[in-house]
Scaffold this motif. Structure first.
Motif, PDB file in Angstrom:
ATOM      1  N   ARG A   1      73.687  70.514 113.602  1.00 46.35           N
ATOM      2  CA  ARG A   1      72.802  71.392 112.663  1.00 46.35           C
ATOM      3  C   ARG A   1      73.391  71.695 111.455  1.00 46.35           C
ATOM      4  O   ARG A   1      72.797  71.964 110.310  1.00 46.35           O
ATOM      5  CB  ARG A   1      72.214  72.746 113.338  1.00 46.35           C
ATOM      6  N   LEU A   2      74.885  71.902 111.506  1.00 51.71           N
ATOM      7  CA  LEU A   2      75.576  72.160 110.141  1.00 51.71           C
ATOM      8  C   LEU A   2      75.748  70.778 109.337  1.00 51.71           C
ATOM      9  O   LEU A   2      75.746  71.337 107.977  1.00 51.71           O
ATOM     10  CB  LEU A   2      76.851  72.412 110.720  1.00 51.71           C
ATOM     11  N   VAL A   3      75.752  69.769 109.689  1.00 48.13           N
ATOM     12  CA  VAL A   3      75.926  68.369 108.736  1.00 48.13           C
ATOM     13  C   VAL A   3      74.498  68.069 108.202  1.00 48.13           C
ATOM     14  O   VAL A   3      74.339  67.325 107.474  1.00 48.13           O
ATOM     15  CB  VAL A   3      76.781  67.410 109.483  1.00 48.13           C
ATOM     16  N   THR A   4      73.280  68.744 108.922  1.00 50.56           N
ATOM     17  CA  THR A   4      72.144  68.374 108.432  1.00 50.56           C
ATOM     18  C   THR A   4      71.506  69.413 107.326  1.00 50.56           C
ATOM     19  O   THR A   4      70.317  69.304 107.008  1.00 50.56           O
ATOM     20  CB  THR A   4      71.371  68.131 109.512  1.00 50.56           C
ATOM     21  N   GLY A   5      72.241  70.590 107.302  1.00 50.57           N
ATOM     22  CA  GLY A   5      71.728  71.553 106.241  1.00 50.57           C
ATOM     23  C   GLY A   5      70.867  72.470 107.178  1.00 50.57           C
ATOM     24  O   GLY A   5      70.012  73.197 106.578  1.00 50.57           O
TER      25      GLY A   5
ATOM     26  N   VAL B   1      71.524  67.918 100.820  1.00 53.27           N
ATOM     27  CA  VAL B   1      72.058  67.456 102.498  1.00 53.27           C
ATOM     28  C   VAL B   1      70.834  67.334 103.270  1.00 53.27           C
ATOM     29  O   VAL B   1      70.976  66.376 104.413  1.00 53.27           O
ATOM     30  CB  VAL B   1      72.781  68.606 102.913  1.00 53.27           C
ATOM     31  N   GLU B   2      69.628  67.872 103.049  1.00 52.73           N
ATOM     32  CA  GLU B   2      68.697  67.797 103.836  1.00 52.73           C
ATOM     33  C   GLU B   2      68.124  66.240 104.003  1.00 52.73           C
ATOM     34  O   GLU B   2      67.362  65.866 104.831  1.00 52.73           O
ATOM     35  CB  GLU B   2      67.523  68.772 103.700  1.00 52.73           C
ATOM     36  N   GLY B   3      68.171  65.546 102.796  1.00 48.83           N
ATOM     37  CA  GLY B   3      68.017  64.367 102.883  1.00 48.83           C
ATOM     38  C   GLY B   3      68.864  63.236 103.267  1.00 48.83           C
ATOM     39  O   GLY B   3      68.346  61.899 103.161  1.00 48.83           O
ATOM     40  N   LEU B   4      69.967  63.540 103.857  1.00 45.90           N
ATOM     41  CA  LEU B   4      70.890  62.559 104.199  1.00 45.90           C
ATOM     42  C   LEU B   4      70.767  61.934 105.422  1.00 45.90           C
ATOM     43  O   LEU B   4      70.672  60.562 105.414  1.00 45.90           O
ATOM     44  CB  LEU B   4      72.396  63.199 104.401  1.00 45.90           C
TER      45      LEU B   4
ATOM     46  N   GLY C   1      66.269  60.851 112.528  1.00 47.33           N
ATOM     47  CA  GLY C   1      67.295  61.907 112.830  1.00 47.33           C
ATOM     48  C   GLY C   1      68.587  61.174 112.935  1.00 47.33           C
ATOM     49  O   GLY C   1      69.627  61.961 113.208  1.00 47.33           O
ATOM     50  N   THR C   2      68.634  59.831 112.750  1.00 47.50           N
ATOM     51  CA  THR C   2      70.063  59.199 112.666  1.00 47.50           C
ATOM     52  C   THR C   2      70.793  59.653 111.516  1.00 47.50           C
ATOM     53  O   THR C   2      70.237  59.727 110.203  1.00 47.50           O
ATOM     54  CB  THR C   2      69.756  57.506 112.453  1.00 47.50           C
ATOM     55  N   LEU C   3      72.082  60.125 111.814  1.00 49.61           N
ATOM     56  CA  LEU C   3      72.911  60.933 110.961  1.00 49.61           C
ATOM     57  C   LEU C   3      73.450  59.732 109.853  1.00 49.61           C
ATOM     58  O   LEU C   3      73.697  58.707 110.448  1.00 49.61           O
ATOM     59  CB  LEU C   3      74.002  61.483 111.439  1.00 49.61           C
ATOM     60  N   HIS C   4      73.347  60.031 108.574  1.00 46.11           N
ATOM     61  CA  HIS C   4      74.251  59.328 107.654  1.00 46.11           C
ATOM     62  C   HIS C   4      75.772  59.053 108.008  1.00 46.11           C
ATOM     63  O   HIS C   4      76.067  60.105 108.694  1.00 46.11           O
ATOM     64  CB  HIS C   4      74.071  60.118 106.200  1.00 46.11           C
ATOM     65  N   PRO C   5      76.054  57.982 107.818  1.00 48.78           N
ATOM     66  CA  PRO C   5      77.692  57.603 108.143  1.00 48.78           C
ATOM     67  C   PRO C   5      78.498  58.806 107.709  1.00 48.78           C
ATOM     68  O   PRO C   5      79.781  59.195 108.595  1.00 48.78           O
ATOM     69  CB  PRO C   5      78.102  56.495 107.536  1.00 48.78           C
ATOM     70  N   VAL C   6      78.236  59.411 106.602  1.00 50.17           N
ATOM     71  CA  VAL C   6      79.362  60.621 106.291  1.00 50.17           C
ATOM     72  C   VAL C   6      79.054  62.009 107.225  1.00 50.17           C
ATOM     73  O   VAL C   6      80.065  62.516 107.514  1.00 50.17           O
ATOM     74  CB  VAL C   6      78.930  61.032 104.730  1.00 50.17           C
ATOM     75  N   GLN C   7      77.723  62.071 107.400  1.00 51.96           N
ATOM     76  CA  GLN C   7      77.652  63.189 108.517  1.00 51.96           C
ATOM     77  C   GLN C   7      78.178  62.708 109.676  1.00 51.96           C
ATOM     78  O   GLN C   7      79.003  63.865 110.516  1.00 51.96           O
ATOM     79  CB  GLN C   7      76.218  63.316 108.557  1.00 51.96           C
ATOM     80  N   GLU C   8      78.297  61.638 110.197  1.00 49.90           N
ATOM     81  CA  GLU C   8      78.777  61.278 111.630  1.00 49.90           C
ATOM     82  C   GLU C   8      80.196  61.423 111.625  1.00 49.90           C
ATOM     83  O   GLU C   8      80.978  61.877 112.325  1.00 49.90           O
ATOM     84  CB  GLU C   8      78.187  59.676 111.526  1.00 49.90           C
ATOM     85  N   ALA C   9      80.746  60.833 110.333  1.00 44.07           N
ATOM     86  CA  ALA C   9      82.158  60.893 110.296  1.00 44.07           C
ATOM     87  C   ALA C   9      82.993  62.346 110.152  1.00 44.07           C
ATOM     88  O   ALA C   9      83.864  62.538 110.971  1.00 44.07           O
ATOM     89  CB  ALA C   9      82.596  60.051 109.101  1.00 44.07           C
ATOM     90  N   PHE C  10      82.123  63.208 109.470  1.00 49.23           N
ATOM     91  CA  PHE C  10      82.595  64.621 109.329  1.00 49.23           C
ATOM     92  C   PHE C  10      82.680  65.175 110.957  1.00 49.23           C
ATOM     93  O   PHE C  10      83.617  65.904 111.174  1.00 49.23           O
ATOM     94  CB  PHE C  10      81.794  65.457 108.579  1.00 49.23           C
TER      95      PHE C  10
ATOM     96  N   GLY D   1      81.329  75.473 108.782  1.00 51.25           N
ATOM     97  CA  GLY D   1      80.383  74.383 108.075  1.00 51.25           C
ATOM     98  C   GLY D   1      79.618  74.918 106.751  1.00 51.25           C
ATOM     99  O   GLY D   1      78.781  74.468 106.337  1.00 51.25           O
ATOM    100  N   PHE D   2      80.157  76.187 106.372  1.00 54.79           N
ATOM    101  CA  PHE D   2      79.390  76.770 105.098  1.00 54.79           C
ATOM    102  C   PHE D   2      79.735  75.716 103.844  1.00 54.79           C
ATOM    103  O   PHE D   2      78.616  75.293 102.986  1.00 54.79           O
ATOM    104  CB  PHE D   2      79.859  77.969 104.808  1.00 54.79           C
ATOM    105  N   CYS D   3      80.835  75.234 103.583  1.00 49.17           N
ATOM    106  CA  CYS D   3      81.059  74.510 102.510  1.00 49.17           C
ATOM    107  C   CYS D   3      80.776  72.925 102.852  1.00 49.17           C
ATOM    108  O   CYS D   3      80.734  72.254 101.668  1.00 49.17           O
ATOM    109  CB  CYS D   3      82.717  74.404 102.439  1.00 49.17           C
ATOM    110  N   THR D   4      80.439  72.601 104.047  1.00 50.13           N
ATOM    111  CA  THR D   4      80.120  71.186 104.336  1.00 50.13           C
ATOM    112  C   THR D   4      78.993  70.596 103.694  1.00 50.13           C
ATOM    113  O   THR D   4      79.203  69.570 103.038  1.00 50.13           O
ATOM    114  CB  THR D   4      79.625  71.031 105.730  1.00 50.13           C
ATOM    115  N   PRO D   5      77.892  71.045 103.240  1.00 49.01           N
ATOM    116  CA  PRO D   5      76.975  70.326 102.553  1.00 49.01           C
ATOM    117  C   PRO D   5      77.487  69.855 101.047  1.00 49.01           C
ATOM    118  O   PRO D   5      77.067  68.664 100.620  1.00 49.01           O
ATOM    119  CB  PRO D   5      76.067  71.455 102.404  1.00 49.01           C
ATOM    120  N   GLY D   6      78.236  70.811 100.519  1.00 52.17           N
ATOM    121  CA  GLY D   6      78.608  70.465  99.288  1.00 52.17           C
ATOM    122  C   GLY D   6      79.718  69.121  99.373  1.00 52.17           C
ATOM    123  O   GLY D   6      80.015  68.240  98.383  1.00 52.17           O
ATOM    124  N   PHE D   7      80.662  69.117 100.604  1.00 49.50           N
ATOM    125  CA  PHE D   7      81.572  68.243 100.581  1.00 49.50           C
ATOM    126  C   PHE D   7      80.852  66.875 100.920  1.00 49.50           C
ATOM    127  O   PHE D   7      81.099  65.991 100.344  1.00 49.50           O
ATOM    128  CB  PHE D   7      82.346  68.300 101.776  1.00 49.50           C
ATOM    129  N   LEU D   8      79.797  66.892 101.702  1.00 49.46           N
ATOM    130  CA  LEU D   8      78.950  65.644 102.033  1.00 49.46           C
ATOM    131  C   LEU D   8      78.337  65.250 100.753  1.00 49.46           C
ATOM    132  O   LEU D   8      78.552  63.867 100.773  1.00 49.46           O
ATOM    133  CB  LEU D   8      78.076  66.015 103.030  1.00 49.46           C
TER     134      LEU D   8
END
Lengths: 802, 300, 173
Positions: free
Chosen positions: A30-34, C81-84, C89-98, C107-114
């Protein structure tokens, strides 16, 4: 004293179970998908927004506060002042108020707790203190209205820092606190005065540890939604102590505690703890207005008033022998407590408790004085006294080593507590009145491992080579101990629902610590399921009646143990029912993959779901004689004492001797945090702590002017470390299982942040040898380093040639 | 932390923009990249009645190398200038200077014209303009004019721009011949405003390798970016030795007037300016000598 | 939410979909995404352009959405980030890697990093550690100590090179 309960009977704590495995976090998706829900992400139709008017004055009497124009500003629903909210009890910290009488006598404790009023009570005492609050349709309009509030201040004399606060004739912050001394203690082990009276080698120095801001990435916030018809209130709050919030809110709004529901959200860090005025004021406003009200802190408010820590001055003297053995230490500490003193001696006594670190030093005294000043109140911030103590102790050790021409590693080996001295009684009482006893560990082995991992000899060689090319490389080290898993308790409710799914509730409230994953791992081992089949609801006051919260490196130890024990009780219930269904003895059953089956006969199994069905009350219930229906158990773990983690850091830095800039090149940590629930999570905590400590060592400082004005009001001036400021970090572990809880866990949340200021300062001094740099103050800003280099050069030049 | 209310106008041509600044004068505030202005608004340190947004004025968004001139429309983004093919090879100081502006997300949005008009004494472009014979084109209701860089910057955040004038284009001249340049800063963290910074451009004589021309600009150490002309003069005609450079760098003190703040006292900034000047001149000279200017290794 | 005085209609594309909402001129793009389009994955950590938590892509380039007004985003393409992740539902490689590298804690800073990393890897599919550190120095994280974030970027780069070997080129200017 050591606990006798054991959890390792059915599943080994480490081995083929879930505990100890590097599984990916349940939180992540949930955290990486916003799709995380942080406080400001909650949406309740009709929510009003609050904005606080904050003092622009460090110390002043409010002679006029006129909110009438603000009340008619566009979009404004209400404006409240301190007079309007006079009935709200001031916030303070229960742990600070409760003084143990045994401890009080032993440490000659004098305390004058000074809680902070919800809104200023006619006098403002620091820049940023809340004075009035506007509630409007949206935050923009609430802020628009703030400028229509007329406030006139009559300035009072300012106490700019702790030393000014205790100077004779200093202005008083509070009339009933003479000399601005909010707390004082004297902790003594052995006979330090006797040692100092007997002559020998002596050294004294004065150290300063700058004020820092916890600076979680998510600003604080609170949303309170009343149900006026029912007289109930639901609260979401970025406070990691939900049950404490419930208690305060219940008292402040005058509804029963069970009619206040404090619910969790995702939470973007904390790095300290504390009850804050806004946590109480906003629910009161919501109840008075009968509408949902939220307040989302902005970064300027955050930097002015949320979780400042450190800010200490130490006068230390040390007695040692020609071999570098430390014989005695005396320290006098001034703590700048800020304008109110909610935490009393929480931080300053932590300094006393951790001062001697991993070293065997029999004779020790520390006098601590908490001084009230016109700065924001100081609260515990990651490390909470340990970084300060460790900075002083480990700098002192290097100064002694310099004096004797010893290698910094060598002087440590000569002073470390040997492994065979464990458990080691340090000769002081903890705040709970019990003797402080390090439970176990092997500190010399830890240092050996750290030096090996670092390649100490290799770096010493590189240091010499680089010196020939004009580059200044320095190597520094520091070790620490960390009393962790502080009580008084934490609890867990574990329940298997009718579908066989497991729910864990706890009063701990994670905000980055990965408890949804690690607590699920603990539970999964007991119930023979995968962590994915365990839902962790942490920090929901409706799910568990008592809770303490997540701070002070306590949740893995306390909540982890509670979850393990409660899960174990559910396991016993499951097996008893399964035994009934399968007509075998419970001891002959195995519980694995969501099924109970006779050992060696997995085909004859019943599922958790089937067991849950017959455990439910009603006609189909099939329970052993006398067993309560439902697959549920509650356990509250009361730790017998804190358990001591430890660690050793070694760092290499490069110093630009012309500019004073310091760049960490390599960072190594070897720690002992007992049994690791999930090593990846542990390492993440250590990395983060080290970065925090690098910030403290080199960058971060809350600065006030002599006039009491805050000079670091934004992220342009309060400097958090970035990825470019933190080197690669290498981490290794010892694992000495704690004897003070059945899973053998020790806390790890703060340890990483403890040693970097000491290790880095030692490394900078090392880089400039044979100059003797007086690095006595963190952060080591480039200018402070350059100044130290210049004075050391001037001093060296003034010495006649040898 | 929300901006105060304002009216918003978004002209699509320079002519419309000029008409709007003429109409609103002191009440209007031009919005370029916004990377400095919007935080000021969010912190409510300014409350303009009207914001005139230049981001829709496409005719101000261009950047090109024309011979030895780099020509930049006022609304060109820092990142777009940085991505000009061959920029680092032609003039490393410009490429390095741009790389020192905040972080990539700031450079993606921030504009050269905005930076010049904002005149932050710690910003990079004013120093680049001073050192590289920069000119600034300005448009307003009274027509257009061109101002040479030394005449443009007056003091902290203050230029010769009238409230109804708009920066439209800036130009710098890239040194030719055996030249090398660099931009160095001391900042507490990567991307922070500099405690001090030095840009140096050195041209060596083709004939005897002496210093034909040296330019030094300093930031963060005076109310505006400054040129260290005595340093430059001391080097002109000199052999490019370490000693000559160090002696010349020691002369920067006469050109600077640093203020103190929490990141560095005036005294510290003086020391920093001297050190950075020496280092920048050394590097620029090495680049000029080795014709290193613009080698592939400097890109990035 | 009811219309407030001074609000204007704003239409833009977010994650490939045309979206319309109302905003006063003073409303930042970040607040517009969060409060008007209910895309709360973009976080506000400082609102003055330092922390990077609010980073989104504007026409493919990273920007701080707290340093832009919503009215300025009219007609532009915004990626959040919602569009990655893919529609399935398959995660973007960057999301998967994080997630795999434990590159996030609170996780608060994470969308900006992604979002910053997505842009980085478009520019340079194989950045050096130094490149990564310089590129991400405008995003603050208080939890991870950055160690695992750098590892996550390396991991993501490797995943993306494997999946799409020809993607991305150009220097990091």
């Amino acid at each position: 004293m050591e606990t006798s309960a054991s959890l390792a009977v059915h599943e080994p704590a480490v081995g083929d179970g879930w505990v100890g495995r590097r599984i990916r976090r349940k939180e992540d998706r949930r955290l990486v998908t916003g799709q995380g829900t942080y406080l400001a992400d909650l949406r309740i139709p009709g929510t009003l927004e609050a904005a606080f008017l904050r003092s622009t004055q460090p110390h002043a009497r409010i002679v006029n506060l006129d909110v009438s124009e603000a009340r008619s500003s566009a979009g404004v629903v209400a404006v409240f002042t301190g007079a309007d909210l006079a009935g709200i009890p001031p916030v303070s910290e229960p742990g600070g108020r409760d003084v143990n009488p045994v401890h009080a006598e032993a440490a000659r404790l004098e305390v004058r707790p000074k809680p902070m009023p919800a809104l200023a009570d006619g006098v403002v005492r620091f820049v940023g203190q809340p004075v009035a609050v506007v509630v409007a349709t949206d935050r923009s309009r609430a802020e628009d209205a703030l400028k229509h509030i007329v406030v006139e201040y009559d300035p009072l004399p300012v106490v700019a820092d702790a030393e000014a606060g205790v100077a004779p004739g200093a202005p008083l912050l509070h009339d009933d606190v003479p000399g601005n001394v909010a707390a004082r203690f004297l902790a003594v082990a052995g006979d330090p005065d006797g040692v100092f009276a007997s002559g020998g080698r002596r050294l004294r120095e004065r150290f300063m540890v700058g004020r820092m801001a916890a600076s979680a990435m998510e600003p604080r916030g609170i949303l309170a939604a009343p149900d006026p018809g029912r007289g109930e209130l639901t609260v979401w709050c970025t406070n990691a102590r939900p049950h404490l919030v419930r208690q305060y809110v219940s008292e402040a709004v005058g509804v029963p505690a069970d009619s206040v529901r404090v619910l969790p959200t995702d939470m973007g860090g904390s790095f300290g703890t504390g009850m804050f005025s806004e946590d109480v004021v906003v629910p009161v406003l919501a109840m008075r207005l009968g509408r949902p009200v939220r307040w989302i802190e902005d970064r300027v408010e955050n930097l002015a008033s949320t979780r400042h820590g450190r800010d200490q001055v130490h006068e230390v003297e040390v007695a040692y022998d020609a071999d570098g053995r430390i014989l005695a230490i005396r320290d006098r500490m001034l703590v700048d407590a800020g304008a109110y003193n909610m935490y009393v001696i929480t931080v300053s006594y932590n300094v006393a408790a951790h001062f001697r670190n991993q070293y065997h030093i029999d004779h020790f005294s520390i006098e601590g004085v908490n001084v009230l000043t016109n700065r924001a109140p100081v609260t515990p911030v990651r490390g909470a006294g340990r970084p300060e103590a460790t900075f002083v102790m480990d700098r002192v050790l290097d100064l002694v080593a310099d004096d004797l021409g010893l290698d910094p590693a060598e002087i440590r080996f000569r002073n470390l507590i040997p492994a065979d001295a464990m458990p080691y009684e340090v000769g002081l009482l903890y705040r709970d009145g019990q003797p402080i006893v390090y439970d176990n560990g092997d500190y010399p082995d830890q240092l050996r491992r750290a030096l090996h991992l670092f390649d100490y000899e290799g770096w010493r060689a590189r240091q010499r080579e680089e010196r020939d090319h004009g580059r200044r490389i320095g190597i520094g080290m520091s070790c620490f101990v960390e009393g962790s898993g502080f009580g008084p308790f934490e609890g867990a409710v574990v329940r298997i629902d009718q579908n066989g799914h497991v729910m864990v509730a706890t009063g701990a409230r994670p905000h980055g610590q990965s408890l949804e994953t690690t607590l699920a791992q603990v539970c999964a081992d007991q119930l023979g399921v995968s962590p994915n089949e365990v839902t962790v609801r942490a920090g929901d006051t409706t799910a568990i009646p008592f809770g303490v919260g997540t701070f002070a490196s306590r949740s893995a130890v306390t909540a982890g143990t509670a979850v393990g024990m409660a899960s174990h009780r559910v396991r016993e219930k499951v097996l008893a029912i399964a035994a009934l269904l399968l007509e075998v003895g419970p001891d002959d059953l195995d519980l694995r993959d969501g099924r109970a089956f006779p050992r060696g006969a997995p085909m004859r199994s019943v599922t958790l779901r089937e067991i849950a069905h017959v455990a439910a009350p009603g006609p189909r219930s099939r329970l052993p004689e006398g067993m309560e229906p439902g697959l549920e158990a509650t356990y509250y773990f009361v730790p017998p004492a804190v358990t001591f983690s430890s660690g050793t850091h070694v760092v290499a830095v490069e110093v630009d001797e012309e500019t004073g800039f310091v760049r960490p090149l390599r960072y190594v940590s070897v720690d002992d945090c007992g049994v690791m629930l999930n090593p990846t999570v542990v390492e993440g905590q250590i990395h983060g702590g080290i970065a925090h400590g690098i910030g403290e060592a080199l960058l971060e400082e809350v600065v006030y002017g002599e006039d009491g004005q805050l000079l670091t009001a934004s992220y342009m001036d309060y400097l958090l470390p970035t990825v470019a400021d933190v080197p690669e970090i290498e981490v290794q572990h010892q694992q000495f299982p704690s004897p003070r809880n059945p899973l053998g866990i020790k806390g790890v949340g703060e340890g990483g942040a403890v040693s970097p200021p000491a290790a880095i300062a030692n490394a900078v001094a090392d880089a400039m040898k044979p100059l003797r740099l007086r690095l006595t103050r963190v952060p080591l800003t480039p200018e402070r380093v350059l100044t130290a280099i210049r004075s050391a050069r001037a001093e060296a030049d003034a010495q006649p040639e040898a | 932390m929300k901006p105060p209310p304002f009216d918003y106008r978004a002209p699509e041509t320079l002519a419309e923009a000029v008409a709007l600044v003429a109409e609103f004068g002191e009440d209007g505030k031009l919005l370029a990249g916004g990377q400095s202005l919007i935080p000021v608004l969010a912190l409510r340190l300014a409350s303009p009645r009207v914001l005139i947004d230049l981001n829709g004025v496409a005719e101000l968004e261009y950047e090109r190398l024309e011979g030895d001139r780099l020509v930049i429309g006022a609304m060109s983004r820092q990142r777009s200038v940085r991505k000009l093919p061959g920029l680092a090879r032609r003039c490393a100081a410009i490429a390095e200077g741009i790389d020192l502006i905040g972080h990539v997300a700031i450079r993606n949005r921030g504009t050269v014209g905005g930076s010049v008009a904002h005149a932050d004494p710690a910003a990079e472009w004013p120093a680049l303009l001073l050192v590289l014979d920069g000119e600034i084109d300005v448009a307003g209701p009274r027509g257009t004019r061109t101002v040479a860089a030394p005449a443009f910057f007056e003091s902290f955040f203050t230029t010769v721009l009238a409230p109804d004038e708009i920066v439209t284009e800036v130009r710098v001249t890239i040194p030719g011949g055996r030249s090398g340049s660099t931009f160095l800063e001391l900042a507490r963290r990567h991307g922070d405003f500099a405690i001090a910074g030095a840009v140096a451009a050195v041209t060596l004589s083709e004939r005897d390798g002496t210093i034909a021309d040296a330019r030094v600009g300093l930031i963060g150490v005076a109310p505006t970016a400054v040129r260290a002309t005595s340093t430059e003069e001391a080097l002109r005609g000199a052999r490019p030795t370490g000693a000559a450079i160090a002696d010349a760098a020691a002369l920067v003190g006469g050109h600077i007037d640093p203020a103190s703040d929490i990141h560095g006292s005036a005294d510290y900034r003086r020391q920093a300016a001297r050190v950075l000047t020496r280092r920048a001149l050394t590097r620029a000279t090495e680049r000029a000598a080795g014709s290193l200017e613009g080698s592939a290794g400097l890109a990035g | 939410m009811q219309a407030l005085p001074g609000e204007e209609k704003i239409t833009l594309r977010v994650n490939g979909v045309e979206r319309t909402g109302r905003a006063e001129p003073r409303m930042t793009l970040a607040d517009f995404l969060r409060d008007r389009l209910d895309l709360t994955g973009t976080h506000l950590g400082c609102e003055h352009g330092v922390c990077g938590a609010c980073t989104v892509l504007l026409d493919g380039r990273s920007v701080r959405s707290c340093l832009m007004l919503a009215v300025q985003a009219r007609g532009h393409d915004i990626a959040t980030v919602e569009g990655l992740a893919a529609a399935d539902g398959t995660l973007h490689p960057v999301q998967e890697a994080f997630s795999e590298e434990h590159g996030l804690q609170c996780g608060f800073c994470t969308p900006g990093f992604l979002m910053s990393v997505v842009e980085l890897l478009e520019e340079d599919p194989d950045p050096s550690d130094d490149d990564i550190r310089i590129w991400l120095s405008g995003n603050l994280c208080r939890c991870t100590g950055y160690h695992n974030i750098v590892a996550a970027v390396r991991n993501a780069a490797s995943r993306m090179r494997t999946q799409c070997p020809d993607a991305g080129r150009g220097d990091l200017g």
